[in-house]
Design an enzyme around this catalytic site. Structure first.
Site: not given
Ligand code: NAP
Length: 261
Positions: A145, A159
């Site tokens: 991130s 985080y």
């Molecule tokens: P999200 O929509 O909440 O999706 C998270 C995903 O991870 C889901 O598929 C969830 O499925 C899975 N997950 C969570 N904990 C897990 C575990 N212990 N084991 C296996 N699967 C797990 O999140 P997102 O926004 O797409 O973020 C994804 C990545 O991008 C993260 O690493 C986040 O830090 C990074 N990121 C996101 C943003 C943003 O703007 N969205 C910005 C910078 C970085 P389950 O809940 O079913 O396990």
């Protein structure tokens, strides 16, 4: 060779059942890969896989596991081995971001974030190592991130620490795994539109977009394309590196830098 062709490659996307991971999985499936999407919720992962699989050049199937445990990560690697004959690309994307100010942050919450985001990344790579080595062109793409490595935001000390820690892991892993022909790189997303963000409404989104030079939030496919580059044959000489995908969000040195444009 066609640019970024991953036809027939075995790709694991942890956290692939929604959000950025689903976007990454969709991009790889469109590029011909056989993708395993992983989440803890089997139904959500299954529904996502069915949606992405329809009409894709490659295939998409689901697997339910928790990346915060070594048993979960071993099961993920075994499933990819059984279904796709190995692992060529691991997208270590699963992550959680519960907010909480440092003054009141419970120890258990710090542990939970570090266990998923940092330990989960390390365990997933560790479990896939034999298969990534056997691939001969193994690729690890970590979703970090801008928050932590470059910027800060109140409520996300744990985080931010976890996302910066992923890069510390990446740099030494890239050296250790280079003799096996495995590259390890990271994508650093800015603010990306996911199902969770969409729930906050258009006004919230517009306010966030105003601070981004390209004047829009990112799409999940924007991260998918960056991951696809790192996974491609064309990126074979790139390892231990980061790619910020944020529409220029980290560039303005003050709000004045955006005024009048
Ligand atoms: P999200 O929509 O909440 O999706 C998270 C995903 O991870 C889901 O598929 C969830 O499925 C899975 N997950 C969570 N904990 C897990 C575990 N212990 N084991 C296996 N699967 C797990 O999140 P997102 O926004 O797409 O973020 C994804 C990545 O991008 C993260 O690493 C986040 O830090 C990074 N990121 C996101 C943003 C943003 O703007 N969205 C910005 C910078 C970085 P389950 O809940 O079913 O396990």
């Amino acid at each position: 060779m066609a640019a970024f062709d991953v036809t027939g490659r075995s790709v694991i996307v942890t956290g692939g059942s929604r959000g950025i991971g689903k976007g990454i999985a969709g991009v790889f499936a469109a590029a011909g890969a056989n993708v395993l999407v992983v989440g803890r919720d089997a139904d959500a992962a299954g529904a996502c896989a069915a949606e992405l699989d329809a009409g894709a050049a490659g295939t998409v199937s689901a697997f339910a596991a928790d990346v915060a445990t070594s048993a979960g990560c071993a099961a993920i690697a075994a499933a990819a081995q059984e279904r796709h004959g190995g692992v060529d690309v691991l997208c270590a994307n699963a992550g959680i971001f519960p907010d909480g100010m440092l003054a009141d942050l419970p120890e258990a919450e710090i542990d939970r974030v570090l266990a998923t985001n940092v330990k989960g990344t390390m365990l997933a790579v560790q479990a896939c190592l034999p298969a990534l080595t056997a691939s001969g062109r193994g690729r690890v793409v970590i979703t970090s991130s801008i928050t932590g490595p470059i910027t800060g935001f109140p409520g996300w000390t744990h985080y931010g620490a976890s996302k910066a820690a992923q890069l510390g892991f990446m740099r030494t892993a890239a050296i250790e795994l280079a003799p096996r022909g495995i590259t390890v790189n990271a994508v650093l997303p800015g603010n990306i539109v996911t199902e969770g963000l969409a729930e906050l409404g258009p006004e919230y989104e517009a306010q966030m977009a105003a601070s981004i030079p390209l004047r829009r939030l990112g799409e999940v496919a924007d991260i998918g394309h960056a991951a696809l580059f790192f996974a491609s044959d064309q990126a074979r000489y790139v390892t231990g590196q980061t790619l910020v995908v944020d529409g220029g969000q980290v560039l303005p040195e003050s709000m004045a830098a955006m005024e009048g444009l």
